[in-house]
Design a protein around this motif. Sequence first.
Motif, PDB file in Angstrom:
ATOM      1  N   TRP A 117       0.846  -1.188   0.000  1.00 45.35           N
ATOM      2  CA  TRP A 117       0.000   0.000   0.000  1.00 45.35           C
ATOM      3  C   TRP A 117       0.877   1.232   0.000  1.00 45.35           C
ATOM      4  O   TRP A 117       2.093   1.132   0.136  1.00 45.35           O
ATOM      5  CB  TRP A 117      -0.979  -0.014   1.157  1.00 45.35           C
ATOM      6  N   LYS A 119       0.941   3.772   2.158  1.00 47.95           N
ATOM      7  CA  LYS A 119       0.919   4.456   3.448  1.00 47.95           C
ATOM      8  C   LYS A 119       2.201   5.266   3.653  1.00 47.95           C
ATOM      9  O   LYS A 119       3.306   4.769   3.438  1.00 47.95           O
ATOM     10  CB  LYS A 119       0.772   3.436   4.578  1.00 47.95           C
ATOM     11  N   GLU A 140       1.742  -2.984 -11.050  1.00 44.87           N
ATOM     12  CA  GLU A 140       0.801  -1.882 -10.787  1.00 44.87           C
ATOM     13  C   GLU A 140       1.550  -0.612 -11.137  1.00 44.87           C
ATOM     14  O   GLU A 140       2.643  -0.368 -10.632  1.00 44.87           O
ATOM     15  CB  GLU A 140       0.360  -1.864  -9.320  1.00 44.87           C
ATOM     16  N   LEU A 143       1.007   4.370  -9.100  1.00 50.47           N
ATOM     17  CA  LEU A 143       0.217   4.353  -7.864  1.00 50.47           C
ATOM     18  C   LEU A 143       0.448   5.651  -7.095  1.00 50.47           C
ATOM     19  O   LEU A 143       1.574   6.002  -6.770  1.00 50.47           O
ATOM     20  CB  LEU A 143       0.610   3.161  -6.996  1.00 50.47           C
ATOM     21  N   SER A 147      -3.876   6.765  -2.976  1.00 48.19           N
ATOM     22  CA  SER A 147      -4.579   5.487  -3.079  1.00 48.19           C
ATOM     23  C   SER A 147      -4.659   4.755  -1.735  1.00 48.19           C
ATOM     24  O   SER A 147      -5.411   3.795  -1.607  1.00 48.19           O
ATOM     25  CB  SER A 147      -3.911   4.589  -4.119  1.00 48.19           C
ATOM     26  N   TYR A 148      -3.885   5.209  -0.744  1.00 46.21           N
ATOM     27  CA  TYR A 148      -3.943   4.586   0.583  1.00 46.21           C
ATOM     28  C   TYR A 148      -5.337   4.779   1.149  1.00 46.21           C
ATOM     29  O   TYR A 148      -5.897   5.845   1.025  1.00 46.21           O
ATOM     30  CB  TYR A 148      -2.886   5.205   1.513  1.00 46.21           C
ATOM     31  N   LYS A 150      -5.941   1.515   0.089  1.00 42.86           N
ATOM     32  CA  LYS A 150      -6.081   0.379  -0.813  1.00 42.86           C
ATOM     33  C   LYS A 150      -4.776  -0.411  -0.866  1.00 42.86           C
ATOM     34  O   LYS A 150      -3.694   0.159  -0.964  1.00 42.86           O
ATOM     35  CB  LYS A 150      -6.445   0.856  -2.213  1.00 42.86           C
ATOM     36  N   ALA A 151      -4.900  -1.739  -0.830  1.00 37.10           N
ATOM     37  CA  ALA A 151      -3.733  -2.629  -0.924  1.00 37.10           C
ATOM     38  C   ALA A 151      -3.674  -3.227  -2.324  1.00 37.10           C
ATOM     39  O   ALA A 151      -4.709  -3.544  -2.917  1.00 37.10           O
ATOM     40  CB  ALA A 151      -3.819  -3.727   0.118  1.00 37.10           C
ATOM     41  N   PHE A 152      -2.479  -3.379  -2.832  1.00 35.47           N
ATOM     42  CA  PHE A 152      -2.242  -3.960  -4.154  1.00 35.47           C
ATOM     43  C   PHE A 152      -1.520  -5.283  -3.945  1.00 35.47           C
ATOM     44  O   PHE A 152      -0.440  -5.330  -3.354  1.00 35.47           O
ATOM     45  CB  PHE A 152      -1.410  -3.002  -5.007  1.00 35.47           C
TER      46      PHE A 152
END
Length: 184
Positions: A117, A119, A140, A143, A147-148, A150-152
Motif C-alpha cells: 500500500w 501508506k 501496478e 500508484l 490510493s492509501y 487500498k492494498a495492491f
Amino acid sequence: MKKNKSHKKNYHTQNISVKRSFFTKVVRNIGLVLLLVSLFFSSMYGFRCLVQKICEVEFIDKFVRHDATVLMPKGSLDVEVANTKSSRELGLSFRQSMRNDEGLLFVFDTPGRYGFWMKDMNFPLDIIWINQNGVVVDIERNLSPDSYPKAFINEAEASYVLEVNAGLAETFGLYLGSKVKITN
C-alpha cells in the motif's frame, strides 16, 4: 652555581613529567568517552541500523543496506535491498523522493502473494512483482500516495517486489512476462 643548575634541571624534568602525566590522563579520558559513546551507539542505534537494516543517516544506510542491480530489457537499475521484516515494513515510507536511477527491491524468503500500500508515501510508484525465475508476474503502474489505504496484491506468486518511480516500469521495458536478472 652548580646547585642552581641542578635545581633548574630537576625542576624542568619534573615539569615535563607533570605535563606528560596530564596529557596521558586527558588522552585516556577522551578514549574512555569515545568508548562509552560507541557502546551507547551500538546498543541504541546500532541494533536498529545493523540488525534491522533501518538507518536514518543516508551515508550509514547506504553502507549497511545490501545493494543489488536489476538488469531489465531496456537498462539496469541499482537498488537498495529490503530483506528483513523491519526494512520491508518501512519500505519507502516517509522518504520525500527517489531518483530515477534508484529503486527498492523487496526480497522474500518464500514465494507468495505480497500486498503493498502507499501508506506514508510522498511520491507515486510503479510496483513490479517478480518470481524466483526472474519473470515479471504482476505490475501496478503509477500508484498515487492518495490510493492509501487500498492494498495492491499480486495474483501469481512472487519472490521479489521492485518499487520504482512512476513511469519507470515502462521506460525499462517491464511488462507481464518480461525477464529480469538480479545481481549482487
